[in-house]
Structure formats: structure tokens, C-alpha cells
Design a protein around this motif. Sequence first.
Motif, PDB file in Angstrom:
ATOM      1  N   LEU A   1     -13.055 -23.383  29.999  1.00  0.00           N
ATOM      2  CA  LEU A   1     -13.705 -22.083  29.869  1.00  0.00           C
ATOM      3  C   LEU A   1     -14.916 -21.995  30.798  1.00  0.00           C
ATOM      4  O   LEU A   1     -15.750 -22.905  30.844  1.00  0.00           O
ATOM      5  N   ALA A   2     -15.014 -20.899  31.513  1.00  0.00           N
ATOM      6  CA  ALA A   2     -16.095 -20.715  32.478  1.00  0.00           C
ATOM      7  C   ALA A   2     -17.445 -20.622  31.773  1.00  0.00           C
ATOM      8  O   ALA A   2     -17.540 -20.100  30.652  1.00  0.00           O
ATOM      9  N   PRO A   3     -18.508 -21.111  32.405  1.00  0.00           N
ATOM     10  CA  PRO A   3     -19.844 -21.056  31.790  1.00  0.00           C
ATOM     11  C   PRO A   3     -20.272 -19.649  31.411  1.00  0.00           C
ATOM     12  O   PRO A   3     -20.841 -19.433  30.337  1.00  0.00           O
ATOM     13  N   GLY A   4     -20.002 -18.676  32.275  1.00  0.00           N
ATOM     14  CA  GLY A   4     -20.410 -17.308  31.981  1.00  0.00           C
ATOM     15  C   GLY A   4     -19.732 -16.753  30.748  1.00  0.00           C
ATOM     16  O   GLY A   4     -20.359 -16.039  29.941  1.00  0.00           O
ATOM     17  N   LEU A   5     -18.461 -17.069  30.563  1.00  0.00           N
ATOM     18  CA  LEU A   5     -17.736 -16.606  29.384  1.00  0.00           C
ATOM     19  C   LEU A   5     -18.327 -17.228  28.126  1.00  0.00           C
ATOM     20  O   LEU A   5     -18.488 -16.551  27.106  1.00  0.00           O
ATOM     21  N   ARG A   6     -18.674 -18.513  28.213  1.00  0.00           N
ATOM     22  CA  ARG A   6     -19.232 -19.189  27.034  1.00  0.00           C
ATOM     23  C   ARG A   6     -20.612 -18.635  26.682  1.00  0.00           C
ATOM     24  O   ARG A   6     -20.926 -18.427  25.507  1.00  0.00           O
ATOM     25  N   ARG A   7     -21.423 -18.369  27.691  1.00  0.00           N
ATOM     26  CA  ARG A   7     -22.750 -17.805  27.404  1.00  0.00           C
ATOM     27  C   ARG A   7     -22.629 -16.416  26.782  1.00  0.00           C
ATOM     28  O   ARG A   7     -23.345 -16.080  25.830  1.00  0.00           O
ATOM     29  N   ALA A   8     -21.718 -15.600  27.309  1.00  0.00           N
ATOM     30  CA  ALA A   8     -21.534 -14.251  26.769  1.00  0.00           C
ATOM     31  C   ALA A   8     -21.049 -14.298  25.324  1.00  0.00           C
ATOM     32  O   ALA A   8     -21.467 -13.493  24.491  1.00  0.00           O
ATOM     33  N   GLN A   9     -20.178 -15.254  25.033  1.00  0.00           N
ATOM     34  CA  GLN A   9     -19.672 -15.387  23.672  1.00  0.00           C
ATOM     35  C   GLN A   9     -20.788 -15.795  22.715  1.00  0.00           C
ATOM     36  O   GLN A   9     -20.912 -15.237  21.619  1.00  0.00           O
ATOM     37  N   LEU A  10     -21.597 -16.744  23.118  1.00  0.00           N
ATOM     38  CA  LEU A  10     -22.700 -17.171  22.255  1.00  0.00           C
ATOM     39  C   LEU A  10     -23.728 -16.057  22.097  1.00  0.00           C
ATOM     40  O   LEU A  10     -24.314 -15.888  21.015  1.00  0.00           O
ATOM     41  N   ASP A  11     -23.951 -15.262  23.155  1.00  0.00           N
ATOM     42  CA  ASP A  11     -24.862 -14.118  23.041  1.00  0.00           C
ATOM     43  C   ASP A  11     -24.358 -13.126  22.002  1.00  0.00           C
ATOM     44  O   ASP A  11     -25.149 -12.584  21.205  1.00  0.00           O
ATOM     45  N   LEU A  12     -23.053 -12.855  22.014  1.00  0.00           N
ATOM     46  CA  LEU A  12     -22.489 -11.933  21.029  1.00  0.00           C
ATOM     47  C   LEU A  12     -22.674 -12.468  19.619  1.00  0.00           C
ATOM     48  O   LEU A  12     -23.060 -11.724  18.698  1.00  0.00           O
ATOM     49  N   MET A  13     -22.416 -13.757  19.418  1.00  0.00           N
ATOM     50  CA  MET A  13     -22.570 -14.346  18.090  1.00  0.00           C
ATOM     51  C   MET A  13     -24.027 -14.315  17.644  1.00  0.00           C
ATOM     52  O   MET A  13     -24.311 -14.100  16.458  1.00  0.00           O
ATOM     53  N   ILE A  14     -24.950 -14.510  18.575  1.00  0.00           N
ATOM     54  CA  ILE A  14     -26.373 -14.416  18.230  1.00  0.00           C
ATOM     55  C   ILE A  14     -26.705 -13.010  17.759  1.00  0.00           C
ATOM     56  O   ILE A  14     -27.358 -12.809  16.723  1.00  0.00           O
ATOM     57  N   ASP A  15     -26.242 -12.023  18.522  1.00  0.00           N
ATOM     58  CA  ASP A  15     -26.517 -10.624  18.172  1.00  0.00           C
ATOM     59  C   ASP A  15     -25.946 -10.280  16.798  1.00  0.00           C
ATOM     60  O   ASP A  15     -26.616  -9.648  15.970  1.00  0.00           O
ATOM     61  N   LEU A  16     -24.698 -10.671  16.549  1.00  0.00           N
ATOM     62  CA  LEU A  16     -24.045 -10.312  15.296  1.00  0.00           C
ATOM     63  C   LEU A  16     -24.674 -11.023  14.101  1.00  0.00           C
ATOM     64  O   LEU A  16     -24.868 -10.421  13.039  1.00  0.00           O
ATOM     65  N   THR A  17     -24.981 -12.311  14.242  1.00  0.00           N
ATOM     66  CA  THR A  17     -25.547 -13.056  13.108  1.00  0.00           C
ATOM     67  C   THR A  17     -26.962 -12.597  12.783  1.00  0.00           C
ATOM     68  O   THR A  17     -27.432 -12.782  11.657  1.00  0.00           O
ATOM     69  N   GLU A  18     -27.654 -11.989  13.761  1.00  0.00           N
ATOM     70  CA  GLU A  18     -28.979 -11.426  13.480  1.00  0.00           C
ATOM     71  C   GLU A  18     -28.874 -10.010  12.932  1.00  0.00           C
ATOM     72  O   GLU A  18     -29.518  -9.668  11.934  1.00  0.00           O
ATOM     73  N   ALA A  19     -28.029  -9.179  13.568  1.00  0.00           N
ATOM     74  CA  ALA A  19     -27.969  -7.769  13.189  1.00  0.00           C
ATOM     75  C   ALA A  19     -27.305  -7.562  11.835  1.00  0.00           C
ATOM     76  O   ALA A  19     -27.679  -6.657  11.088  1.00  0.00           O
ATOM     77  N   LEU A  20     -26.309  -8.385  11.501  1.00  0.00           N
ATOM     78  CA  LEU A  20     -25.532  -8.171  10.282  1.00  0.00           C
ATOM     79  C   LEU A  20     -25.995  -9.034   9.111  1.00  0.00           C
ATOM     80  O   LEU A  20     -25.469  -8.895   8.011  1.00  0.00           O
ATOM     81  N   TYR A  21     -26.954  -9.921   9.342  1.00  0.00           N
ATOM     82  CA  TYR A  21     -27.484 -10.723   8.233  1.00  0.00           C
ATOM     83  C   TYR A  21     -28.240  -9.806   7.269  1.00  0.00           C
ATOM     84  O   TYR A  21     -28.955  -8.900   7.703  1.00  0.00           O
ATOM     85  N   PRO A  22     -28.099  -9.950   5.939  1.00  0.00           N
ATOM     86  CA  PRO A  22     -27.420 -11.035   5.226  1.00  0.00           C
ATOM     87  C   PRO A  22     -25.965 -10.740   4.840  1.00  0.00           C
ATOM     88  O   PRO A  22     -25.336 -11.559   4.182  1.00  0.00           O
ATOM     89  N   ARG A  23     -25.431  -9.568   5.241  1.00  0.00           N
ATOM     90  CA  ARG A  23     -24.042  -9.265   4.876  1.00  0.00           C
ATOM     91  C   ARG A  23     -23.079 -10.201   5.585  1.00  0.00           C
ATOM     92  O   ARG A  23     -21.988 -10.468   5.079  1.00  0.00           O
ATOM     93  N   LEU A  24     -23.462 -10.678   6.761  1.00  0.00           N
ATOM     94  CA  LEU A  24     -22.689 -11.698   7.467  1.00  0.00           C
ATOM     95  C   LEU A  24     -23.531 -12.954   7.537  1.00  0.00           C
ATOM     96  O   LEU A  24     -24.642 -12.942   8.070  1.00  0.00           O
ATOM     97  N   ARG A  25     -23.011 -14.036   6.976  1.00  0.00           N
ATOM     98  CA  ARG A  25     -23.733 -15.299   6.987  1.00  0.00           C
ATOM     99  C   ARG A  25     -22.812 -16.385   7.545  1.00  0.00           C
ATOM    100  O   ARG A  25     -21.707 -16.585   7.036  1.00  0.00           O
ATOM    101  N   VAL A  26     -23.282 -17.054   8.576  1.00  0.00           N
ATOM    102  CA  VAL A  26     -22.516 -18.127   9.208  1.00  0.00           C
ATOM    103  C   VAL A  26     -23.293 -19.424   9.048  1.00  0.00           C
ATOM    104  O   VAL A  26     -24.484 -19.486   9.378  1.00  0.00           O
ATOM    105  N   THR A  27     -22.635 -20.443   8.524  1.00  0.00           N
ATOM    106  CA  THR A  27     -23.264 -21.757   8.375  1.00  0.00           C
ATOM    107  C   THR A  27     -22.404 -22.805   9.068  1.00  0.00           C
ATOM    108  O   THR A  27     -21.191 -22.626   9.252  1.00  0.00           O
ATOM    109  N   LEU A  28     -23.038 -23.907   9.452  1.00  0.00           N
ATOM    110  CA  LEU A  28     -22.345 -25.008  10.119  1.00  0.00           C
ATOM    111  C   LEU A  28     -22.481 -26.270   9.283  1.00  0.00           C
ATOM    112  O   LEU A  28     -23.591 -26.644   8.892  1.00  0.00           O
TER     113      LEU A  28
END
Length: 287
Positions: free
Chosen positions: A190-217
Motif C-alpha cells: 500500500l502506498a504511503p499516501g493512501l495509508r496517511r489518507a486512511q488514517l486521517d479519515l479514521m482520526i476525523d471519524l473517531t473524533e467527530a462521532l465520539y462517543p456514539r462511535l468508539r474504537v479501542t485497540l
Amino acid sequence: MQQILDKRARAALLRSRLIRAMERAETNQTALARAIGVDRSTISQLLKDEGARLPNAHLVGSCAQALGVSADWLLGLSERPERAADLLATSLTMTEAPRALVDEQIFAWHREAEGYKIRYVPPALPDMLKTRALLNWEYTPHLGRTTEQAINASTDRLNWMRASHSDYEIALPMSEIEAFAGATGYYAGLAPGLRRAQLDLMIDLTEALYPRLRVTLYDARRLYSAPLTVFGPLLAVLYLGRNYLAFRDSDRIAVFTAHFDHLVKEAEITARDIPDHLRRLRDGIAG
């Protein structure tokens, strides 16, 4: 603890439940007697006898079989009239799990559970959190030319899920996110740019939709989970690859719920900390 009935009470309960079972089956004494191979007088006496006399096991079993109920229910040993095989058939089902973005069965389960909390251990990064570029990379080998159509069709459904009244809690092994960020294993190439864009989207969603969306590791070296989804108190579904194994009985749903909640309790990265963790992974992508 189940109340122990005396012989007279059990005999009375048997008579009342036999009458209910006959009414449900829309049958009468003559038809029931014919079905189990006894005289009509045998059934008549069984229903009219107000004493403590109980019929033999063979007669009870034959009546239960003919009327489609369980002998245990007739005798007051169970509150469920269904036979064991019928209970199993309704509480445990197996359905096909297509390798596709638009999964009608999964979407139907989400709609059924709208308003309930949905707990999810995905087999990889959750589709609802992926960029179009990652979806194209992942699904083109399986869907070919229809990949773009599938992505377009799934967008509305994913938006519906995000806008529904259900809370989503997602538990992922830390190694899954790390493998993605590092382009190793499943995500090799996977290209670096694709991976950065994907992580940016996950950052945006986990911040904007919290607490209705909660992701844990969680740490997969200490804890393990097969891919599963718990749709509130309604059902729990295991993903087997080619099939879904769905459980609707409350006891098993409770077990799967407790398993998921343990993953969250023991998580290395909590839902509050996930955005910062994703930023650190994004910033570490070279190229």
C-alpha cells in the motif's frame, strides 16, 4: 429455582397445556387419538380426569410429537412449548457471507437492531471507516469492474448506519492498525499516501462521532477474538469467512457481549486515546 409441582398440580397443568396445544394445532380429540394410535376414550379420559393420575411417558411423548410441542412443556418441566430441535433451529442459523461490500444480510441485521448498541470485532479495518481508495484496493480483486458500483451502493448504507440511532463500539487488535500503517502482511504494497489518507479519515471519524462511535485497540498477544458482531440483545454473529453463524438465544448473546466487553476493558488504547495514537502512526509513515 423452578418450583417443584406436586402430582395433582402437574396433572392439572398437563391437561391445560394439552388443550392449548390441541387448540393451536386446530385439532380435536378424535384426530389426536387417530394420530397417535389410541382410542378416543383414552384422550377424553386424560382431559376429563381431575385427579392426580398422570399418563405414561409413551402417551405423553406421542401427544407431544403429534401436536408439535415438547413433552417437557406438557409436563411443566419447561416454559417453552417448542421442541428442542425447533428451538435450536431458531436460535442458531448459518447464512452465506459473500465477499462483497454490499451485504444484504448484514445490512438487514443492522436495521433490525437500530437503536441498540452494536459491538463489532471486524476481520480487518472496518469497511465503514475506509476511504474509497482503500476499498478499491481491497475489493477490486474480488469484484472486478463492479467495485466502483459496489462502493457507490454501499455509501448510502454506510451513511445510514452512521446516522442511525445505534451506538457503535469497535474493538481491533493493535497489530491490525500497526500492520496497516507499516504496509506489512495483508497490507503489503500500500502506498504511503493512501495509508496517511486512511488514517486521517479514521482520526476525523473517531473524533467527530465520539462517543456514539468508539474504537479501542487490544493486545492480540494477550487476548484473542474471532470476528463477531453483537446486535444489542437481539443476536450475536460470528464471521467464519464463507458463512455467518448467528445466535439468537439470550444466554449465548450474553456470553458474546461479556467477551466483547472484556476486550474493551483490557484495551491498550482506549476510545479517548485512539485519535492521538492514529496520529502517531500517520506521522511515522515515511515517503
